[in-house]
Design an enzyme around this catalytic site. Structure first.
Site, PDB file in Angstrom:
ATOM      1  N   LYS A  78       2.623  -2.892   8.730  1.00 30.84           N
ATOM      2  CA  LYS A  78       3.786  -2.020   8.519  1.00 30.84           C
ATOM      3  C   LYS A  78       5.029  -2.783   8.946  1.00 30.84           C
ATOM      4  O   LYS A  78       5.175  -3.160  10.104  1.00 30.84           O
ATOM      5  CB  LYS A  78       3.619  -0.750   9.363  1.00 30.84           C
ATOM      6  CG  LYS A  78       4.809   0.208   9.305  1.00 30.84           C
ATOM      7  CD  LYS A  78       4.435   1.558   9.886  1.00 30.84           C
ATOM      8  CE  LYS A  78       5.628   2.485  10.044  1.00 30.84           C
ATOM      9  NZ  LYS A  78       5.215   3.839  10.449  1.00 30.84           N
ATOM     10  N   GLY A 125      10.575   0.055   5.610  1.00 29.30           N
ATOM     11  CA  GLY A 125      10.004  -1.108   4.947  1.00 29.30           C
ATOM     12  C   GLY A 125       8.657  -0.783   4.350  1.00 29.30           C
ATOM     13  O   GLY A 125       8.183   0.342   4.433  1.00 29.30           O
ATOM     14  N   ASP A 176       4.046  15.286  13.801  1.00 24.18           N
ATOM     15  CA  ASP A 176       4.165  15.065  12.358  1.00 24.18           C
ATOM     16  C   ASP A 176       2.818  15.103  11.651  1.00 24.18           C
ATOM     17  O   ASP A 176       2.599  14.380  10.682  1.00 24.18           O
ATOM     18  CB  ASP A 176       4.890  13.739  12.105  1.00 24.18           C
ATOM     19  CG  ASP A 176       5.611  13.740  10.758  1.00 24.18           C
ATOM     20  OD1 ASP A 176       5.796  14.837  10.171  1.00 24.18           O
ATOM     21  OD2 ASP A 176       5.971  12.651  10.281  1.00 24.18           O
ATOM     22  N   LEU A 191       0.827  -1.218   0.000  1.00 24.57           N
ATOM     23  CA  LEU A 191       0.000   0.000   0.000  1.00 24.57           C
ATOM     24  C   LEU A 191       0.853   1.256   0.000  1.00 24.57           C
ATOM     25  O   LEU A 191       0.444   2.308  -0.455  1.00 24.57           O
ATOM     26  CB  LEU A 191      -0.877   0.026   1.250  1.00 24.57           C
ATOM     27  CG  LEU A 191      -1.896  -1.090   1.386  1.00 24.57           C
ATOM     28  CD1 LEU A 191      -2.497  -1.073   2.774  1.00 24.57           C
ATOM     29  CD2 LEU A 191      -2.982  -0.915   0.331  1.00 24.57           C
ATOM     30  N   GLY A 192       2.030   1.137   0.548  1.00 31.71           N
ATOM     31  CA  GLY A 192       2.888   2.315   0.618  1.00 31.71           C
ATOM     32  C   GLY A 192       4.262   1.920   1.100  1.00 31.71           C
ATOM     33  O   GLY A 192       4.520   0.757   1.429  1.00 31.71           O
ATOM     34  N   GLY A 232       7.387   2.964   3.690  1.00 27.81           N
ATOM     35  CA  GLY A 232       7.825   3.760   4.827  1.00 27.81           C
ATOM     36  C   GLY A 232       9.342   3.862   4.821  1.00 27.81           C
ATOM     37  O   GLY A 232      10.003   3.394   3.900  1.00 27.81           O
ATOM     38  N   GLY A 233       9.881   4.474   5.839  1.00 24.78           N
ATOM     39  CA  GLY A 233      11.321   4.654   5.915  1.00 24.78           C
ATOM     40  C   GLY A 233      12.090   3.352   6.111  1.00 24.78           C
ATOM     41  O   GLY A 233      13.236   3.241   5.707  1.00 24.78           O
ATOM     42  N   VAL A 246       4.502  -1.143   3.643  1.00 19.26           N
ATOM     43  CA  VAL A 246       3.241  -1.373   4.334  1.00 19.26           C
ATOM     44  C   VAL A 246       2.348  -2.145   3.375  1.00 19.26           C
ATOM     45  O   VAL A 246       2.140  -1.720   2.238  1.00 19.26           O
ATOM     46  CB  VAL A 246       2.570  -0.041   4.734  1.00 19.26           C
ATOM     47  CG1 VAL A 246       1.224  -0.283   5.387  1.00 19.26           C
ATOM     48  CG2 VAL A 246       3.480   0.753   5.673  1.00 19.26           C
TER      49      VAL A 246
HETATM   50  P1  ADP Z   1       6.997   5.759   7.906  1.00 23.41           P
HETATM   51  O1  ADP Z   1       6.865   6.027   9.351  1.00 23.41           O
HETATM   52  O2  ADP Z   1       8.165   4.884   7.641  1.00 23.41           O
HETATM   53  O3  ADP Z   1       6.963   7.000   7.079  1.00 23.41           O
HETATM   54  P2  ADP Z   1       4.212   5.299   7.436  1.00 23.41           P
HETATM   55  O4  ADP Z   1       3.548   4.877   8.702  1.00 23.41           O
HETATM   56  O5  ADP Z   1       4.047   6.718   7.040  1.00 23.41           O
HETATM   57  O6  ADP Z   1       5.749   4.896   7.473  1.00 23.41           O
HETATM   58  O7  ADP Z   1       3.691   4.342   6.270  1.00 23.41           O
HETATM   59  C1  ADP Z   1       4.173   4.463   4.953  1.00 23.41           C
HETATM   60  C2  ADP Z   1       3.032   4.506   3.943  1.00 23.41           C
HETATM   61  O8  ADP Z   1       2.244   3.299   4.023  1.00 23.41           O
HETATM   62  C3  ADP Z   1       2.025   5.606   4.183  1.00 23.41           C
HETATM   63  O9  ADP Z   1       2.406   6.803   3.566  1.00 23.41           O
HETATM   64  C4  ADP Z   1       0.738   5.030   3.577  1.00 23.41           C
HETATM   65  O10 ADP Z   1       0.733   5.176   2.175  1.00 23.41           O
HETATM   66  C5  ADP Z   1       0.860   3.564   3.870  1.00 23.41           C
HETATM   67  N1  ADP Z   1       0.168   3.230   5.124  1.00 23.41           N
HETATM   68  C6  ADP Z   1       0.654   3.399   6.384  1.00 23.41           C
HETATM   69  N2  ADP Z   1      -0.221   2.997   7.318  1.00 23.41           N
HETATM   70  C7  ADP Z   1      -1.303   2.552   6.646  1.00 23.41           C
HETATM   71  C8  ADP Z   1      -2.586   2.000   7.051  1.00 23.41           C
HETATM   72  N3  ADP Z   1      -2.889   1.826   8.338  1.00 23.41           N
HETATM   73  N4  ADP Z   1      -3.466   1.652   6.089  1.00 23.41           N
HETATM   74  C9  ADP Z   1      -3.158   1.834   4.796  1.00 23.41           C
HETATM   75  N5  ADP Z   1      -1.993   2.342   4.345  1.00 23.41           N
HETATM   76  C10 ADP Z   1      -1.063   2.703   5.247  1.00 23.41           C
HETATM   77 MG    MG Z   2       7.137   7.393  10.662  1.00 25.43          MG
END
Ligand code: ADP
Ligand code: MG
Ligand code: MG
Length: 546
Positions: free
Chosen positions: A219, A202, A317, A196-197, A199-200, A204
């Site tokens: 995540k 790994g 944030d 789905l996305g 993160g820093g 998600v």
């Molecule tokens: P990081 O802390 O490493 O930046 P995030 O928590 O922001 O990671 O998650 C990275 C990406 O994953 C988000 O920008 C979003 O696109 C997706 N994502 C994160 N949490 C969820 C969730 N609960 N449901 C759907 N997508 C999510």
């Molecule tokens: Mg973060």
């Protein structure tokens, strides 16, 4: 179509069909029967010791924990002495969830059943003046009609029923569920769907709890990448804070576990994409939201912030990218990796944390700060939803952080004709450079903010109960995320060795099921109904017979 595109289509369709059928009732059809069979209650003799390790106060076992509450209510129903009290409780819960136009009728029914001394189910433990007041007010059908009654009722149950409950078979059954809840969690319980996305640390992914069919987001934090980039502290803070907060406006953590390569946080799945995507990418020619839509999200964000701040947590944030939509179009705050928890007795913290363009002046000037920084970021977020551009930088503008900082510290914010006067006033109140004059959290709540003219039409009670209709409902067939190939891959981490100290940290992180969300899942997906089987009246089920 190239192979990459095809991969996305295949992944999307598997994911859309899994989640499409995951409203609670259909979840059971998607379960993995073999995994579901592993969820079974042990014999009571295996669980009795758990009593000594649990917090046994009334709040915790009879109100906050969903399975505990359910079994307590079943106990009340089973006991002649508490039947009426149990009935009144359920009746008040129905009242609270009912639509405004049904309220007076529901109120009258409740009054006839429980407040009238001629009724079989009259609740004689209620004080006379409370009974009088409710009878008097019932015709108005206000949301808080039974507030005082509820306090009396719960006090009565705590004094009279709690001890008996703890000696009952219903509580023994609760201990069996607590045992099940305490079992360790491994990756075999989850089935991964598409990314789905990113993160820093790994990816998600969407995932499904195989035994119940419930969909979540997983995540993943790569262990080696975490170690290489000193991410342990942030990871444990995020986990601890997510496990602690329970609000419909913040993503909920349901499981924390590890695999050989990753630490995993299993959270509420937010299918609708993030607000940044909706502001800019859904309608590229016409970015930004109409004011009413921005106001709805802002109100939900305020509820999330209020909950964090009441729990002494500073988010740091907040930005559109970290606010995620669910299937229905409600939003929740996510990504609590930069949050800090203030210890009791300490009301300020220090440290540079946040996203350029969002950080408050006091933080940028390296002063001590508190929750007030989150209301500045709220101002930036509201501004961006309306204007489709930040107040201190344009989208795609090449500008150094130093210049953005200078603007935040010194420049007044410009408002276009897209802002109504009340919306501009709210932004100005939130973007005040001096935290002492900024709108925000006072006396443990956001009352001052909620009373702004911008929210004149907002019914906060219904919003907080999740009963207001969102202004936009995501299309259930659309995947509001980048195509898989655009998400991008991670490079492999080289030259990191994991030792015993690392392993000890991973153990600490992997605490397994988080009690309240786990219990909610069991209730929601009907597993509790399947497991909570009682023998014919007057007999004791075999697993409770000791
Ligand atoms: P990081 O802390 O490493 O930046 P995030 O928590 O922001 O990671 O998650 C990275 C990406 O994953 C988000 O920008 C979003 O696109 C997706 N994502 C994160 N949490 C969820 C969730 N609960 N449901 C759907 N997508 C999510
Ligand atoms: Mg973060
Ligand atoms: Mg993030």
């Amino acid at each position: 179509m190239d192979i990459g595109g095809l991969e996305t289509v295949v992944a999307n369709s598997a994911y859309v069909s899994a989640r499409g059928s995951v409203d609670a009732s259909a979840a059971s059809t998607l379960r993995d029967k073999k995994m579901r069979a592993k969820l079974k209650l042990p014999h009571i003799t295996q669980c009795e010791h758990l009593k000594d390790q649990m917090d046994l106060n009334f709040q915790s076992i009879c109100l906050r924990q969903p399975i505990g509450k359910r079994l307590f209510q079943q106990f009340l129903e089973d006991q002649e002495a508490f039947k009426a009290a149990g009935g009144l409780w359920k009746s008040m819960e129905e009242y609270a969830a009912s639509e405004e136009n049904e309220r007076t009728q529901k109120a009258q029914k409740t009054v006839n059943q429980f407040f009238d001394s001629a009724s079989k189910t009259f609740c004689s433990f209620l004080e006379e003046k409370v009974v009088m007041r409710v009878k008097e007010d019932a015709k108005h059908g206000r949301a808080d009609l039974f507030k005082e009654t509820e306090q009396h009722l719960l006090k009565h149950l705590e004094d009279q029923a709690l001890a008996k409950y703890k000696d009952s078979l219903f509580f023994a059954r609760f201990l069996q569920f607590k045992w099940l809840e305490g079992q360790s969690v491994t990756e075999e319980w989850f089935l991964d769907f598409r990314v789905l996305g990113k993160g820093g640390f790994g990816e998600v992914c969407a995932c499904q709890m195989r035994a119940t069919g419930k969909m979540y987001a997983n995540k993943k934090l790569n262990k080696k990448r975490l170690k290489k980039r000193n991410g342990y502290e942030g990871a444990i803070v995020e986990k601890r804070i997510l496990a602690k907060v329970h609000s419909r406006f913040i993503v909920t953590l349901a499981y924390a576990f590890q695999t050989k390569v990753d630490l995993c946080l299993v959270m509420t799945l937010m299918n609708g994409g993030d607000l940044r995507y909706h502001v800019y990418n859904v309608d590229e020619k016409n970015p930004g939201f109409p004011e009413s839509r921005a106001v709805f999200y802002t109100a939900q964000i305020i509820c999330g912030l209020e909950h964090l701040h009441q729990n002494r947590i500073i988010y740091r944030d907040l930005k559109p990218e970290n606010v995620l939509l669910d299937d229905a179009g409600h939003v929740r705050l996510s990504d609590l990796g930069l949050a800090v928890e203030l210890p009791e007795g300490k009301d300020k913290t220090k440290g540079y944390a946040g996203t350029p363009g969002f950080m408050a002046p006091e933080l940028l000037q390296n002063q001590e700060y508190d929750w007030s920084v989150d209301y500045f970021t709220l101002g930036v977020t509201l501004y961006e939803m309306i204007e489709a551009k930040g107040p201190f930088r344009s989208r795609g503008e090449k500008v150094e952080n130093k210049e953005v900082t200078r603007r935040i510290l010194h420049d007044p914010v410009q408002y276009s004709e897209k802002f109504s006067p009340t919306c501009q006033a709210a932004c100005e109140g939130l973007l005040a450079k001096d935290p002492a004059g900024r709108l925000g959290f006072r006396d443990n709540q956001c009352a001052q903010l909620k009373a702004l003219p911008l929210f004149q039409k907002m019914n906060w009670g219904r919003l907080e109960a999740g009963l207001l209709e969102p202004p936009f409902v995501p299309d259930p067939k659309t995947v509001y995320a980048k195509d898989i190939e655009e998400v991008g891959a991670f490079s492999t981490v080289k030259g990191v060795m994991l030792d015993d100290q690392d392993k000890a940290f991973y153990e600490e992180f992997s605490s397994g099921n988080i009690p309240i969300p786990w219990q909610e899942e069991m209730v929601e997906t009907g597993v509790i109904r399947e497991l909570n089987i009682w023998g014919p009246k007057g007999t004791i089920p075999r697993d409770l017979d000791h």
